[in-house]
Scaffold this active site. Structure first.
Site, PDB file in Angstrom:
ATOM      1  CB  CYS A 275     -10.312  17.431 -30.158  1.00  0.00           C
ATOM      2  SG  CYS A 275     -10.159  17.086 -31.888  1.00  0.00           S
TER       3      CYS A 275
HETATM    4  N1  SAJ Z   1      -6.132  10.423 -22.973  1.00  0.00           N
HETATM    5  C1  SAJ Z   1      -5.834  10.031 -21.681  1.00  0.00           C
HETATM    6  N2  SAJ Z   1      -6.653   9.142 -21.058  1.00  0.00           N
HETATM    7  C2  SAJ Z   1      -7.772   8.623 -21.687  1.00  0.00           C
HETATM    8  C3  SAJ Z   1      -8.053   9.032 -23.009  1.00  0.00           C
HETATM    9  C4  SAJ Z   1      -7.221   9.929 -23.635  1.00  0.00           C
HETATM   10  O1  SAJ Z   1      -4.835  10.483 -21.098  1.00  0.00           O
HETATM   11  O2  SAJ Z   1      -8.464   7.807 -21.069  1.00  0.00           O
HETATM   12  C5  SAJ Z   1      -5.272  11.393 -23.637  1.00  0.00           C
HETATM   13  C6  SAJ Z   1      -4.670  10.869 -24.917  1.00  0.00           C
HETATM   14  O3  SAJ Z   1      -3.429  10.247 -24.653  1.00  0.00           O
HETATM   15  C7  SAJ Z   1      -4.498  12.144 -25.740  1.00  0.00           C
HETATM   16  C8  SAJ Z   1      -5.655  13.017 -25.292  1.00  0.00           C
HETATM   17  O4  SAJ Z   1      -6.092  12.478 -24.026  1.00  0.00           O
HETATM   18  O5  SAJ Z   1      -3.283  12.775 -25.416  1.00  0.00           O
HETATM   19  C9  SAJ Z   1      -6.829  13.029 -26.274  1.00  0.00           C
HETATM   20  O6  SAJ Z   1      -7.134  11.692 -26.495  1.00  0.00           O
HETATM   21  P1  SAJ Z   1      -8.471  11.245 -27.335  1.00  0.00           P
HETATM   22  O7  SAJ Z   1      -8.590   9.766 -27.239  1.00  0.00           O
HETATM   23  O8  SAJ Z   1      -9.630  12.051 -26.901  1.00  0.00           O
HETATM   24  O9  SAJ Z   1      -8.020  11.511 -28.825  1.00  0.00           O
HETATM   25  P2  SAJ Z   1      -8.345  12.712 -29.798  1.00  0.00           P
HETATM   26  O10 SAJ Z   1      -7.804  13.997 -29.368  1.00  0.00           O
HETATM   27  O11 SAJ Z   1      -7.978  12.225 -31.153  1.00  0.00           O
HETATM   28  O12 SAJ Z   1      -9.905  12.835 -29.658  1.00  0.00           O
HETATM   29  C10 SAJ Z   1     -10.716  12.543 -30.726  1.00  0.00           C
HETATM   30  C11 SAJ Z   1     -11.869  13.408 -30.469  1.00  0.00           C
HETATM   31  N3  SAJ Z   1     -12.584  13.567 -31.685  1.00  0.00           N
HETATM   32  C12 SAJ Z   1     -13.117  14.804 -31.940  1.00  0.00           C
HETATM   33  O13 SAJ Z   1     -13.025  15.715 -31.183  1.00  0.00           O
HETATM   34  C13 SAJ Z   1     -13.827  14.940 -33.189  1.00  0.00           C
HETATM   35  C14 SAJ Z   1     -12.769  12.820 -29.408  1.00  0.00           C
HETATM   36  O14 SAJ Z   1     -14.034  13.482 -29.411  1.00  0.00           O
HETATM   37  C15 SAJ Z   1     -12.981  11.386 -29.633  1.00  0.00           C
HETATM   38  O15 SAJ Z   1     -13.844  10.851 -28.630  1.00  0.00           O
HETATM   39  C16 SAJ Z   1     -11.639  10.710 -29.549  1.00  0.00           C
HETATM   40  O16 SAJ Z   1     -10.964  11.177 -30.723  1.00  0.00           O
HETATM   41  C17 SAJ Z   1     -11.705   9.189 -29.552  1.00  0.00           C
HETATM   42  O17 SAJ Z   1     -12.821   8.646 -29.597  1.00  0.00           O
HETATM   43  O18 SAJ Z   1     -10.638   8.587 -29.467  1.00  0.00           O
END
Ligand code: SAJ
Length: 440
Positions: A275
């Site tokens: 995403c």
């Molecule tokens: N990450 C960081 N620092 C942060 C947060 C995330 O480096 O502060 C990295 C994570 O390690 C990962 C990537 O970013 O590699 C994405 O992380 P994410 O927490 O956004 O996880 P996702 O990809 O599963 O995002 C989903 C998304 N859901 C949808 O798109 C429907 C996102 O919108 C959500 O907000 C997120 O989950 C969530 O809430 O955790």
């Protein structure tokens, strides 16, 4: 009664027949939510393994319990098929197919187009279609409207109804699910939005209707672009803090004590998942056709994409400070999933970190309790996880924490390792004044 009134009534009475195209981490939870609300749902997916699994009452999505599938299949509220021809019997169709990027960085619309081409064969008066796949603003109107409606002599907003409703599934999350996460809905016309909202309101607790499909498409891109840019900001902050000799983790924790006007993000080895690193590029790609350069997105993407390289440079420096060359050293990477405690490695920065370490001549192994095997499509290498993590920790010249799974005993790792580079602040206070540990 008009077609619209008849359709809304059948949706409210749960008599309307529902189809979900695409039974992945978005489509299957949605099918279950509609089924549990009392609709009769047919899941359609070209992947026979998924279809067979569901018809045998077995879920293949961790967030969907097999018991839930079994109950719906046995009560007749859920069936699955690979045969798109069932669509001619359907009244309401939700499209939940992937929207990845091509190698070139352009949107890969092939999944939406093939679902749309199949659906177009079976379109009839009295249908509502909702696209859920994250995509660039304009997709619903520019791609689906002509192919599904105009080409079938169906008048939008009268004979049939079309809307966009972004998926908000966060794999692994239990507090907010498809059922209780507010759902944005935007129609091609006002009547389209009303019909789609009436359908979704029959199963999902909170519906938020916007005035157009474009507004709904754009709201989703804002959500995920917001995350990507803020992660890029803290990644650049980590680089600046290192230059300043300031602990970025302390700085972020301090800023996070502000009870308003701040939202905590943490730096890391890069951006993974299907995403966050991808969705914003759909928006910047679309804006190019308006001769507009989405600078925030481009800059954040550049910073995030460079983080694996930055992490390897920091490892190289830290080992040099300890009189150890990276070349020929045994390096153990801990955690390769794209985020903690999940089994998904898509777009994981760990693959880039490992590739770069190998290019520097390091002898790299990895451990991940959720990922038994990895392969780097572009560079062609592959490897299996080591089995005995603590044995490998002891034998390594350097341990690199890339994904901070909660299952690891970080104190034991530090005690047994010669040197630890921690790209996620998994070691926290254990790293304070500890010569053996360097954090991002
Ligand atoms: N990450 C960081 N620092 C942060 C947060 C995330 O480096 O502060 C990295 C994570 O390690 C990962 C990537 O970013 O590699 C994405 O992380 P994410 O927490 O956004 O996880 P996702 O990809 O599963 O995002 C989903 C998304 N859901 C949808 O798109 C429907 C996102 O919108 C959500 O907000 C997120 O989950 C969530 O809430 O955790």
């Amino acid at each position: 009664m008009s077609t619209k009134e008849t359709l809304i009534k059948s949706l409210k009475d749960k008599k309307a027949k529902i189809a979900i195209l695409g039974l992945g981490y978005v489509g299957l939870p949605l099918a279950v939510v509609f089924g549990e609300a009392g609709f009769h749902v047919t899941g359609v997916d070209p992947d026979k393994r998924k279809v067979d699994s569901l018809n045998k009452c077995v879920s293949y999505i961790p967030d969907v319990k097999t018991e839930a599938v079994e109950k719906l299949v046995k009560s007749g509220h859920l069936t699955a098929t690979t045969d798109f021809a069932v669509l001619k019997e359907m009244d309401a169709v939700s499209i939940c197919v992937p929207t990845p990027l091509r190698q070139t960085g352009d949107p890969d619309m092939s999944f939406i187009i093939s679902a749309m081409d199949e659906l177009a064969k079976f379109m009839h008066k009295g249908m509502v279609v909702v696209l859920e796949s994250t995509t660039y603003p304009g997709t619903t109107r520019e791609l689906l409207l002509p192919k599904l409606g105009t080409d079938n002599d169906l008048k939008i907003g009268e004979d049939w109804f079309l809307a966009f409703s972004p998926e908000r599934v966060d794999p692994g999350r239990e507090d907010f699910t498809t059922l209780n996460t507010p759902k944005v809905v935007g129609g091609i016309t006002e009547d389209c939005g009303e019909v789609a909202a009436a359908w979704y309101a029959g199963a999902i607790q909170h519906i938020f209707t916007v005035s157009s499909a474009e507004a709904a498409e754009m709201s989703k891109l804002l959500e995920n672009t917001f995350r990507m840019i803020n992660i890029g900001l803290v990644n650049e902050l980590a680089i600046m803090c290192e230059r300043l000799g300031v602990d970025v983790w302390e700085v972020i924790d301090a800023a996070a004590t502000k009870p308003f006007g701040f939202m905590k993000f943490t730096p890391g080895p890069g951006l993974g998942g299907h995403c966050i690193p991808i969705d914003p590029l759909y928006l910047s790609w679309k804006m190019k056709s308006f001769n507009y350069n989405a600078r925030f997105i481009e800059l954040a993407s550049e910073i995030n994409t460079n983080m694996p390289r930055y992490v390897v440079a920091r490892i190289l420096d830290a080992m040099n400070d300890r009189g150890k060359a990276l070349k020929g050293s045994k390096v153990l990477v801990l955690g390769v999933a794209y985020k903690p405690d999940i089994d998904d490695v898509r777009e994981s920065p760990a693959l880039d970190v490992i590739g770069l370490l190998r290019k520097k001549g390091a002898l790299v192994e990895y451990h991940d309790p959720y990922i038994p095997h990895i392969h780097h499509e572009h560079d062609g290498w592959q490897m299996d996880t080591v089995k005995d993590v603590m044995k490998s920790v002891k034998e390594a010249d350097a341990v690199v924490i890339v994904t901070n799974h909660t299952v690891y005993d970080y104190k034991a790792i530090i005690d047994s390792a010669k040197f630890v580079f921690d790209s996620r602040n998994a070691t926290g206070k254990l790293a304070k004044n500890n010569e053996k540990v360097v954090r991002l």
